[in-house]
Design a protein around this motif. Structure first.
Motif, PDB file in Angstrom:
ATOM      1  N   GLY A 290       0.967  -1.174   0.029  1.00 59.32           N
ATOM      2  CA  GLY A 290       0.039   0.011  -0.155  1.00 59.32           C
ATOM      3  C   GLY A 290       0.956   1.122  -0.021  1.00 59.32           C
ATOM      4  O   GLY A 290       0.520   2.322  -0.446  1.00 59.32           O
ATOM      5  N   ARG A 291       1.845   1.275   0.566  1.00 62.98           N
ATOM      6  CA  ARG A 291       2.782   2.499   0.711  1.00 62.98           C
ATOM      7  C   ARG A 291       3.482   2.678  -0.793  1.00 62.98           C
ATOM      8  O   ARG A 291       3.597   3.544  -0.923  1.00 62.98           O
ATOM      9  N   LEU A 292       3.942   1.381  -1.080  1.00 60.08           N
ATOM     10  CA  LEU A 292       4.691   1.778  -2.333  1.00 60.08           C
ATOM     11  C   LEU A 292       3.685   2.228  -3.393  1.00 60.08           C
ATOM     12  O   LEU A 292       3.857   2.809  -4.256  1.00 60.08           O
ATOM     13  N   ALA A 293       2.424   1.615  -3.270  1.00 58.43           N
ATOM     14  CA  ALA A 293       1.354   2.236  -4.085  1.00 58.43           C
ATOM     15  C   ALA A 293       1.283   3.439  -4.247  1.00 58.43           C
ATOM     16  O   ALA A 293       0.878   4.293  -5.109  1.00 58.43           O
ATOM     17  N   PHE A 294       1.264   4.149  -2.923  1.00 58.09           N
ATOM     18  CA  PHE A 294       0.975   5.521  -2.791  1.00 58.09           C
ATOM     19  C   PHE A 294       2.052   6.259  -3.406  1.00 58.09           C
ATOM     20  O   PHE A 294       1.847   7.257  -4.202  1.00 58.09           O
ATOM     21  N   VAL A 295       3.043   5.845  -3.217  1.00 58.81           N
ATOM     22  CA  VAL A 295       4.468   6.495  -4.012  1.00 58.81           C
ATOM     23  C   VAL A 295       4.523   6.401  -5.371  1.00 58.81           C
ATOM     24  O   VAL A 295       4.454   7.371  -6.378  1.00 58.81           O
ATOM     25  N   VAL A 296       3.994   5.062  -5.958  1.00 60.04           N
ATOM     26  CA  VAL A 296       3.829   4.969  -7.805  1.00 60.04           C
ATOM     27  C   VAL A 296       2.509   5.947  -8.121  1.00 60.04           C
ATOM     28  O   VAL A 296       2.816   6.523  -9.347  1.00 60.04           O
ATOM     29  N   ALA A 297       1.610   5.952  -7.432  1.00 63.19           N
ATOM     30  CA  ALA A 297       0.483   6.738  -7.824  1.00 63.19           C
ATOM     31  C   ALA A 297       0.806   8.148  -7.869  1.00 63.19           C
ATOM     32  O   ALA A 297       0.411   8.956  -8.999  1.00 63.19           O
ATOM     33  N   SER A 298       1.695   8.704  -6.961  1.00 66.32           N
ATOM     34  CA  SER A 298       2.037  10.056  -7.073  1.00 66.32           C
ATOM     35  C   SER A 298       2.949  10.365  -8.436  1.00 66.32           C
ATOM     36  O   SER A 298       2.968  11.498  -8.824  1.00 66.32           O
ATOM     37  N   VAL A 299       3.662   9.400  -8.791  1.00 67.41           N
ATOM     38  CA  VAL A 299       4.268   9.460 -10.060  1.00 67.41           C
ATOM     39  C   VAL A 299       3.846   9.238 -11.334  1.00 67.41           C
ATOM     40  O   VAL A 299       3.830   9.919 -12.289  1.00 67.41           O
ATOM     41  N   VAL A 300       2.916   8.222 -11.219  1.00 67.68           N
ATOM     42  CA  VAL A 300       2.119   7.900 -12.538  1.00 67.68           C
ATOM     43  C   VAL A 300       1.450   8.795 -13.220  1.00 67.68           C
ATOM     44  O   VAL A 300       1.286   9.137 -14.271  1.00 67.68           O
ATOM     45  N   ALA A 301       0.639   9.671 -12.197  1.00 67.16           N
ATOM     46  CA  ALA A 301      -0.132  10.943 -12.609  1.00 67.16           C
ATOM     47  C   ALA A 301       0.829  11.871 -13.584  1.00 67.16           C
ATOM     48  O   ALA A 301       0.099  12.900 -14.056  1.00 67.16           O
ATOM     49  N   VAL A 302       1.975  11.887 -13.200  1.00 65.10           N
ATOM     50  CA  VAL A 302       2.789  12.832 -13.931  1.00 65.10           C
ATOM     51  C   VAL A 302       3.570  12.119 -14.969  1.00 65.10           C
ATOM     52  O   VAL A 302       3.687  13.112 -16.276  1.00 65.10           O
ATOM     53  N   ILE A 303       4.125  11.019 -14.777  1.00 61.92           N
ATOM     54  CA  ILE A 303       4.903  10.493 -16.063  1.00 61.92           C
ATOM     55  C   ILE A 303       4.056   9.656 -17.068  1.00 61.92           C
ATOM     56  O   ILE A 303       4.191   9.335 -18.245  1.00 61.92           O
ATOM     57  N   ASP A 304       3.039   8.912 -16.587  1.00 62.71           N
ATOM     58  CA  ASP A 304       2.101   8.086 -17.127  1.00 62.71           C
ATOM     59  C   ASP A 304       2.998   7.000 -17.848  1.00 62.71           C
ATOM     60  O   ASP A 304       3.031   6.709 -19.019  1.00 62.71           O
ATOM     61  N   PRO A 305       3.681   6.169 -17.057  1.00 62.76           N
ATOM     62  CA  PRO A 305       4.535   4.958 -17.506  1.00 62.76           C
ATOM     63  C   PRO A 305       3.577   3.693 -17.988  1.00 62.76           C
ATOM     64  O   PRO A 305       2.426   3.499 -17.563  1.00 62.76           O
ATOM     65  N   GLU A 306       4.222   3.048 -18.891  1.00 60.64           N
ATOM     66  CA  GLU A 306       3.354   1.898 -19.493  1.00 60.64           C
ATOM     67  C   GLU A 306       3.760   0.630 -18.415  1.00 60.64           C
ATOM     68  O   GLU A 306       2.956  -0.135 -18.400  1.00 60.64           O
ATOM     69  N   LEU A 307       4.793   0.904 -17.680  1.00 62.93           N
ATOM     70  CA  LEU A 307       5.381  -0.311 -16.655  1.00 62.93           C
ATOM     71  C   LEU A 307       5.957   0.250 -15.521  1.00 62.93           C
ATOM     72  O   LEU A 307       6.794   1.450 -15.688  1.00 62.93           O
ATOM     73  N   VAL A 308       5.843  -0.418 -14.569  1.00 59.05           N
ATOM     74  CA  VAL A 308       6.569  -0.009 -13.196  1.00 59.05           C
ATOM     75  C   VAL A 308       7.190  -1.293 -12.933  1.00 59.05           C
ATOM     76  O   VAL A 308       6.597  -2.375 -12.902  1.00 59.05           O
ATOM     77  N   VAL A 309       8.642  -1.210 -13.007  1.00 62.75           N
ATOM     78  CA  VAL A 309       9.366  -2.521 -12.675  1.00 62.75           C
ATOM     79  C   VAL A 309       9.971  -2.297 -11.238  1.00 62.75           C
ATOM     80  O   VAL A 309      10.414  -1.459 -10.907  1.00 62.75           O
ATOM     81  N   LEU A 310       9.452  -3.337 -10.441  1.00 63.24           N
ATOM     82  CA  LEU A 310      10.194  -3.392  -8.794  1.00 63.24           C
ATOM     83  C   LEU A 310      11.588  -3.945  -8.851  1.00 63.24           C
ATOM     84  O   LEU A 310      11.674  -5.137  -8.987  1.00 63.24           O
ATOM     85  N   GLY A 311      12.587  -3.368  -8.249  1.00 67.80           N
ATOM     86  CA  GLY A 311      13.754  -3.780  -8.330  1.00 67.80           C
ATOM     87  C   GLY A 311      14.369  -3.589  -6.900  1.00 67.80           C
ATOM     88  O   GLY A 311      13.527  -3.335  -6.052  1.00 67.80           O
ATOM     89  N   GLY A 312      15.633  -3.548  -6.836  1.00 65.30           N
ATOM     90  CA  GLY A 312      16.495  -3.558  -5.284  1.00 65.30           C
ATOM     91  C   GLY A 312      16.066  -4.816  -4.543  1.00 65.30           C
ATOM     92  O   GLY A 312      15.709  -5.935  -4.943  1.00 65.30           O
ATOM     93  N   GLY A 313      16.382  -4.793  -3.267  1.00 71.98           N
ATOM     94  CA  GLY A 313      16.199  -5.888  -2.364  1.00 71.98           C
ATOM     95  C   GLY A 313      14.956  -6.383  -2.237  1.00 71.98           C
ATOM     96  O   GLY A 313      14.645  -7.584  -2.223  1.00 71.98           O
ATOM     97  N   ILE A 314      13.799  -5.499  -2.394  1.00 74.17           N
ATOM     98  CA  ILE A 314      12.576  -5.868  -2.297  1.00 74.17           C
ATOM     99  C   ILE A 314      12.131  -6.412  -3.798  1.00 74.17           C
ATOM    100  O   ILE A 314      10.932  -7.054  -3.617  1.00 74.17           O
ATOM    101  N   GLY A 315      12.618  -5.897  -4.740  1.00 71.38           N
ATOM    102  CA  GLY A 315      12.023  -6.367  -5.961  1.00 71.38           C
ATOM    103  C   GLY A 315      12.047  -7.866  -6.054  1.00 71.38           C
ATOM    104  O   GLY A 315      11.186  -8.375  -6.789  1.00 71.38           O
ATOM    105  N   GLY A 316      13.165  -8.639  -5.647  1.00 74.81           N
ATOM    106  CA  GLY A 316      12.856  -9.912  -5.417  1.00 74.81           C
ATOM    107  C   GLY A 316      11.566 -10.556  -5.107  1.00 74.81           C
ATOM    108  O   GLY A 316      11.277 -11.771  -5.030  1.00 74.81           O
ATOM    109  N   SER A 317      10.844  -9.920  -3.930  1.00 75.74           N
ATOM    110  CA  SER A 317       9.834 -10.292  -3.474  1.00 75.74           C
ATOM    111  C   SER A 317       8.458  -9.769  -4.148  1.00 75.74           C
ATOM    112  O   SER A 317       7.275  -9.777  -3.778  1.00 75.74           O
TER     113      SER A 317
END
Length: 374
Positions: A290-317
């Motif tokens: 939910g917290r990550l969704a809040f962050v992504v929602a803040s970004v997609v309204a500006v950039i309108d990406p076709e894809l969100v890739v989850l990476g870093g240590g948490i990306g493996g999950s």
């Protein structure tokens, strides 16, 4: 015209793979004699090589050419809080040497020394020296500041914000140094070899000790006016204060687990428990999603990406995060991009460093061809 013809022939071989003179002529629109002269020039400069002859079909066999992968080499380095990784690759992108060491550094001078040692070992393992490497790309968790010759916004690795750090790294590694933000390089890596292949507008969210984002628009890395595009850790979390990094990075997963009654030493342990079906861990993962969704929602309204890739240590999950994250996104915004796991894991930054180095090096060897062979 001769230079333009050489460039056209080399670009065809790089983009389309090995080919014969007649094939190149057909696909570039150049005449066979022009292609033949360009191939001869490029071969003399060491930029292409013959790899055999065709055997199928009627008529005489034809020589098959490819770009010479040994025409140059690049170095990629990933400096993280826990590890320093380095790789040397030829111009075909084939990694020919790799070194991975723990990062025990607690000062800028120790870090510069460690980076040089790891890079030198990788070069030596490839049968080269640092001076032989055309481009060296170093990924660091911060925003490079060319004027101050340092990094800004890099609190998670000791010493990175010391003035003159970039100058010291250049003195240690030699000419051809490029310093880039690690989240940006993770995006470049996923674009070149991972989950974002073919994507023109996407973001790569790297969640580990800190949280960052690489942004690609129209197929190109977007850095912003001051290199800080994607520093989402500094997004405000609430009007009352605090930043996203404190509420959504790996440390928050441990804190969320504790709120649900699970004591775990690391985010990795929380995700492992969630994967095993622990309800307390699953609740923590849902909260983190939910917290990550809040962050992504803040970004997609500006950039309108076709894809969100989850990476870093948490990306493996990401398998655990994706469903609750997409559900939270649907509640928060009408703009819901596809969310996927990064394919490169903890190698994304290093892959991106190599890919960025190759883009520069392939142009560099062509521009320097007269210097190489007189």
């Amino acid at each position: 015209m001769r230079v333009l013809n050489q460039r056209a022939v080399l670009d065809r071989l790089r983009a389309g793979g090995p080919a014969t003179r007649p094939q190149i002529a057909r696909e570039t629109g150049l005449s066979k004699p022009t292609v033949g002269q360009a191939l001869l020039d490029l071969e003399q400069h060491g930029l292409v090589r013959a790899i055999g002859r065709t055997t199928a079909g009627p008529g005489r066999s034809a020589v098959v050419y490819e770009p010479n992968p040994a025409a140059g080499h690049v170095l990629g380095v990933d400096v993280g809080r826990q590890r320093i990784r380095a790789a040397v690759a030829d111009l075909a992108g084939r990694v020919i040497a790799r070194v991975d060491e723990r990062n025990r550094c607690r000062s800028a001078s120790a870090l510069v020394k460690a980076v040089r040692e790891v890079a030198s070992r990788a070069a030596a393992d490839a049968g080269l020296s640092l001076d032989d490497l055309l481009v060296k790309v170093v990924g660091l968790p911060g925003v490079p500041d060319p004027r101050g010759r340092t990094l800004r916004h890099a609190p998670n690795v000791p010493g990175l914000e010391r003035p003159g750090l970039l100058e010291d790294l250049e003195a240690a590694l030699g000419a051809g140094l490029v310093v880039e933000n690690d989240a940006n390089l993770a995006a470049v890596g996923e674009q070149a070899q991972g989950a974002a292949r073919g994507a023109e507008v996407f973001v790569c969210v790297s969640v580990g000790t800190g949280i960052g984002m690489g942004i690609v628009v129209d197929g190109r890395l977007f850095r912003g006016a001051h290199g800080a595009a994607g520093e989402i850790g500094y997004l405000p979390w609430s009007p009352g204060g605090g930043h996203v990094e404190a509420f959504a990075a790996a440390g928050s997963v441990v804190a969320l687990a504790a709120e649900h009654g699970l004591v775990a030493p690391s985010a990795r342990d929380v995700f492992a428990a969630a994967g095993a079906g622990d309800e307390r861990a699953l609740a923590a993962v849902r909260d983190e999603a939910g917290r990550l969704a809040f962050v992504v929602a803040s970004v997609v309204a500006v950039i309108d990406p076709e894809l969100v890739v989850l990476g870093g240590g948490i990306g493996g999950s990401a398998a655990l995060l994706r469903e609750p994250m997409e559900a939270a996104l649907r509640r928060l915004t009408p703009f819901v991009p596809r969310v996927v796991a990064g394919e490169l894991g903890d190698g994304a930054v290093l892959s991106g460093a190599v890919a960025m180095g190759l883009r520069s090096a392939r142009d560099l060897v062509f521009d320097r061809r007269d210097d190489r062979h007189g």
